[in-house]
Design an enzyme around this catalytic site. Structure first.
Site, PDB file in Angstrom:
ATOM      1  N   GLY A  13     -24.381   3.877 -15.639  1.00  0.00           N
ATOM      2  CA  GLY A  13     -23.016   3.557 -15.251  1.00  0.00           C
ATOM      3  C   GLY A  13     -22.880   3.278 -13.767  1.00  0.00           C
ATOM      4  N   ILE A  14     -23.936   2.791 -13.140  1.00  0.00           N
ATOM      5  CA  ILE A  14     -23.946   2.601 -11.690  1.00  0.00           C
ATOM      6  C   ILE A  14     -22.984   1.513 -11.229  1.00  0.00           C
ATOM      7  CG2 ILE A  14     -25.842   0.913 -11.661  1.00  0.00           C
ATOM      8  CD1 ILE A  14     -26.876   2.370  -9.131  1.00  0.00           C
ATOM      9  N   GLY A  71     -19.927   1.048 -12.377  1.00  0.00           N
ATOM     10  CA  GLY A  71     -18.544   1.481 -12.522  1.00  0.00           C
ATOM     11  C   GLY A  71     -17.990   2.085 -11.245  1.00  0.00           C
ATOM     12  N   ASP A 127     -17.238   5.320 -10.441  1.00  0.00           N
ATOM     13  CA  ASP A 127     -17.960   6.502  -9.968  1.00  0.00           C
ATOM     14  C   ASP A 127     -19.405   6.177  -9.609  1.00  0.00           C
ATOM     15  OD1 ASP A 127     -15.594   7.710 -10.571  1.00  0.00           O
ATOM     16  OD2 ASP A 127     -16.384   9.004 -12.161  1.00  0.00           O
ATOM     17  N   GLN A 158     -18.263   4.550 -23.070  1.00  0.00           N
ATOM     18  CA  GLN A 158     -16.942   4.006 -23.398  1.00  0.00           C
ATOM     19  C   GLN A 158     -15.923   5.000 -22.856  1.00  0.00           C
ATOM     20  OE1 GLN A 158     -13.500   4.111 -24.785  1.00  0.00           O
ATOM     21  NE2 GLN A 158     -14.390   4.892 -26.668  1.00  0.00           N
ATOM     22  N   SER A 165     -15.061  15.099 -19.380  1.00  0.00           N
ATOM     23  CA  SER A 165     -13.666  14.698 -19.211  1.00  0.00           C
ATOM     24  C   SER A 165     -12.716  15.816 -19.603  1.00  0.00           C
ATOM     25  CB  SER A 165     -13.380  13.467 -20.091  1.00  0.00           C
ATOM     26  OG  SER A 165     -11.999  13.221 -20.207  1.00  0.00           O
ATOM     27  N   GLU A 217     -10.367  15.412 -21.365  1.00  0.00           N
ATOM     28  CA  GLU A 217      -9.987  15.122 -22.757  1.00  0.00           C
ATOM     29  C   GLU A 217     -10.625  16.104 -23.741  1.00  0.00           C
ATOM     30  OE1 GLU A 217      -7.976  12.704 -24.093  1.00  0.00           O
ATOM     31  OE2 GLU A 217      -7.364  11.900 -22.159  1.00  0.00           O
ATOM     32  N   TYR A 256     -12.779  10.282 -28.684  1.00  0.00           N
ATOM     33  CA  TYR A 256     -13.368  10.296 -27.341  1.00  0.00           C
ATOM     34  C   TYR A 256     -13.520  11.733 -26.839  1.00  0.00           C
ATOM     35  CZ  TYR A 256     -13.573   9.613 -22.238  1.00  0.00           C
ATOM     36  OH  TYR A 256     -13.931   9.658 -20.910  1.00  0.00           O
ATOM     37  N   HIS A 281      -9.282  10.529 -11.852  1.00  0.00           N
ATOM     38  CA  HIS A 281      -9.586  10.282 -10.446  1.00  0.00           C
ATOM     39  C   HIS A 281      -9.618   8.773 -10.211  1.00  0.00           C
ATOM     40  CE1 HIS A 281     -13.225  10.853 -12.826  1.00  0.00           C
ATOM     41  NE2 HIS A 281     -13.882  10.064 -11.980  1.00  0.00           N
TER      42      HIS A 281
END
Length: 321
Positions: free
Chosen positions: A8-9, A11, A13, A88, A130, A132, A154, A184
């Site tokens: 996820g580099i 994205g 974060d 996701q 998360s 969530e 999720y 964030h």
């Protein structure tokens, strides 16, 4: 030299984390799903820096769901820190695609942990979890001991990965942990999130490029922080001799209405003149009052969010102007 691997580099974060680690002298390896947009994306500045690219920053094309390819990349890179940020990221979409969500958010993490377990020198591992996972907790503030009661696929998948990181730490002795992240934001946030949708609309309406902003509701409450601070928290977590799970949050709730009001005020407009409610945009399952208690992170790591809510909203709007 410390060596880190980031999924996820590209994205929000991941790009901030890459910058932070490079500043600290790391060699950074990142997994890139679509390399064609690198020059114009969040990594654009690093990607065009010949002093860094392919010298201290190495981007590998692939997918974190491709177990065999990922195993090869990790064995070649030999990281001593691993940050698993890719997934996701839409609770709403997960209601439409529950199987895909469980596979990409949940089972892909388990397979990755199995890869690390087989290494001779497993790296320290951080999973980006998360809020969530708590769903509807019934508590004003959630901490690391709050029971998980996810209310979306999720959230369930995130809870699975969070628990598995804990199990691999306790059962196999690996340095695996989870950062339980509350909302964030930053200018790098995807436009699918309500924060950037509002910030972008306020800027466009101010410039006369848009007339109205449609939102599902204004009563939802979130614990919103500043993304670069949270990424700094990732790094701080993996500097502990024995890693542990931490909540990264502000401990303060704000409503969507407060966010909208502040965003439009930043461009000198009254939000009530430009915002319309659209019932079709409401989420079927809305997590209630997710507000994190960051006391443990502050006590153990010395971490805290440094940008107040009002300043954060203004920064987002200014970035869109």
């Amino acid at each position: 030299m410390n060596r880190a691997f980031i999924t996820g580099i590209t994205g929000q974060d991941g790009s901030y984390l890459a910058e932070l680690l490079l500043e600290k002298g790391y060699e950074v390896h990142g997994l890139v799903h679509r390399p064609e947009g690198l020059s114009s994306g969040n990594l654009g500045k690093l990607y065009s820096d010949e002093a860094i690219m392919n010298k201290r920053l190495f981007l590998h094309t692939g997918s974190f769901e491709d177990n065999t390819h990922l195993r090869r990349l990790i064995m070649r890179a030999k990281p001593n820190e691993f940050y698993h940020l890719a997934a996701q990221s839409s609770p709403r979409l997960s209601l439409e695609l529950p199987e895909t969500t469980m596979e990409s958010v949940g089972m892909a993490t388990v397979r990755l942990l199995e890869i690390l377990r087989d290494l001779d020198n497993p790296p320290k591992f951080l999973y980006a979890s998360s809020s969530e996972i708590f769903g509807e907790p019934g508590l004003t503030l959630q901490d690391e001991s709050t029971p998980m009661q996810p209310s979306t696929p999720y959230g369930v998948a995130k809870a699975l990965s969070t628990q598995m990181a804990k199990i691999y730490r306790s059962a196999y002795g690996l340095n695996t942990c989870a950062a339980i992240l509350y909302n964030h934001e930053s200018p790098r946030r995807s436009g699918q999130f309500v924060t950037m949708k509002v910030a972008r609309a306020a800027a466009r309406i101010r410039r006369g490029q848009q007339k109205k902003l449609q939102l599902g509701n204004l009563t939802g409450q979130r614990d919103w922080g500043w993304a670069p601070d949270y990424v700094r928290g990732f790094w701080m977590m993996l500097q502990q001799e024995k890693v542990d799970d931490f909540i990264l949050a502000t401990g303060k709730l704000h409503t969507v209405e407060q966010f909208v009001e502040r965003a439009f005020a930043a461009v000198g407009l009254n939000w009530k003149d430009h915002v319309e409610l659209d019932a079709a945009l409401k989420t079927a399952v809305e997590p209630a009052r997710l507000c994190g208690n960051p006391a443990k992170a502050k006590r153990v790591l010395g971490w805290e969010n440094t940008v107040p809510f009002e300043a954060m909203v203004e920064r987002l709007v200014v970035s869109q102007l």
